[in-house]
Design a protein around this motif. Structure first.
Motif: not given
Lengths: 258, 258
Positions: B7-18
């Motif tokens: 999940g850390s590769v395909i989403t932006v951490k600390d930004e909800l649902m980004k």
């Protein structure tokens, strides 16, 4: 209770992959107004399903790379339509959960051959509203097939022993002849399976739609009628009709009886 | 072959649902470049999954109406992330098909208790690329649970007898200590299950992530290692690494061995 929403109600005909968001939002609010307990919803594909399946000749199997990609694209389109419907239901505070037919159903010759509805049953027991749909699924004989929402809705109603199965379509029910062509066509309030046989013999008496017509729908639904389920065909395009039908209130439409 | 994308590769951490669309597009192209035959992909939830599950206290069960709605919303968010990944793969002409874990998997106490991967196997045989994900699923004991993409990927690899299981994460592999805190941390090329036990005893030696950490990932993966599957942990954030790992070419990372 199982509610099947026809593709013609939730999408715009003749416009590829265009959803009828106004109808979807209204129907979601009607479902919410019923309390939605014990409900399973199924929807058709309309302009999201068959046009794409046809473009890739999916009815002829799953042998070429092009058909394989077409299977993937057809499923993707249906996931997109499903997301709109689930989104509208969630917006109306209905705890809707998309359930993906092609993830657990295998067909054979176009008919459901293997399907475990245990998860769907448990979701309903937990107060969730599973939302399934007509989908491109693997077929042991043909490679793949388009599983219609009608077939799926009837199977779900039978397997889950639903007391009522409501088909929401874009006309008031089953007519004595095609109401779009014949001004003398009369709505049939109660249609027995025997009478259905006669109509089939007359031929072309029932109006048709993109997924095989009202005739196909009624024939499909006869398995549910045989199982003692109350089957109702109503006009989901008319505001308030689905709300009444789900509540069991009197409503214009065709009731199928043995 | 099974590919798990963290999940850390395909989403932006600390930004909800980004979603990290740049990484998703690049990874889709790398998968396409491998030819993608015989591949099953699984992805994590990152900022789409746990933050929403936490907001609705899903770990405490599925008893209140609020939790029921939270289950539905968590699933919906994951469906949205999955649609982006499947969309990017299709864009790169990979015949990706979303497979919905919560539609056919039941858990018990947070572990997969009932799951039939027959459809996934058949999809792969037909040349399709099933794309599964960490998901909110029903749990016989707890009501519901969050099934991690890691647990699912390992189970899939074992059940489908995959030769290789590649975990794409946002660091180069498993280190002797936390590389973000300790400049002397060294990457472990080959990590045996025995050595893993030692690291666990030392404690805190492995870097952590939101889904339970690298430690959780490696412990989870040990079942695959025991089954004779080659397990590789590599940095999916670095361009070209997943392409090489899927092709079986030498690449920086940690290989788990018995």
């Amino acid at each position: 209770m199982v509610l099947k929403l026809g593709g013609s109600v939730i999408t715009v005909k003749d416009e590829l992959m265009k959803a009828d968001l106004e109808n979807i939002t209204r129907l979601a609010e009607e479902v919410a107004a019923t309390g939605s307990k014990g409900l399973v919803a199924v929807h058709g594909g309309g302009s999201f399903g068959h046009p794409i399946a046809r473009r890739y000749d999916l009815t002829e199997g799953l042998t070429s790379d092009r058909q394989v990609l077409g299977f993937a694209r057809t499923h993707r389109a249906m996931v997109g339509l499903n997301a709109l419907i689930v989104g509208a239901l969630l917006e109306a505070s209905v705890p809707a959960v998309s359930v993906t037919p092609s993830s657990f159903i295998l067909a054979e010759g176009g008919r459901i051959a293997s399907a475990d509805f245990d998860v769907v049953r448990r979701l309903v027991e937990r107060g969730l509203v599973p939302v399934l749909y007509g989908d491109a699924v693997l077929d042991r004989a043909r490679g793949c097939c388009i599983l219609s929402g009608d077939q799926l809705a009837v199977r779900l109603a039978v397997e889950l022993e639903a007391p009522r199965l409501v088909f929401g379509v874009d006309i008031d029910g089953v007519y004595t002849s095609n109401p779009k062509l014949d001004p003398g066509a009369k709505l049939i309030d109660r249609l027995s399976l025997g009478k259905l046989g006669e109509l089939v013999e007359i031929g072309g008496a029932l109006t048709t739609d993109v997924t095989g017509g009202m005739l196909g729908k009624v024939s499909e639904a006869s398995a549910a009628v045989e199982a003692g389920i109350e089957v109702l065909i109503v006009n989901a395009s008319r505001p308030g009709v689905i709300l009444k039908a789900l509540r069991g209130e009197p409503v214009t439409g065709t009731t199928l009886v043995r």
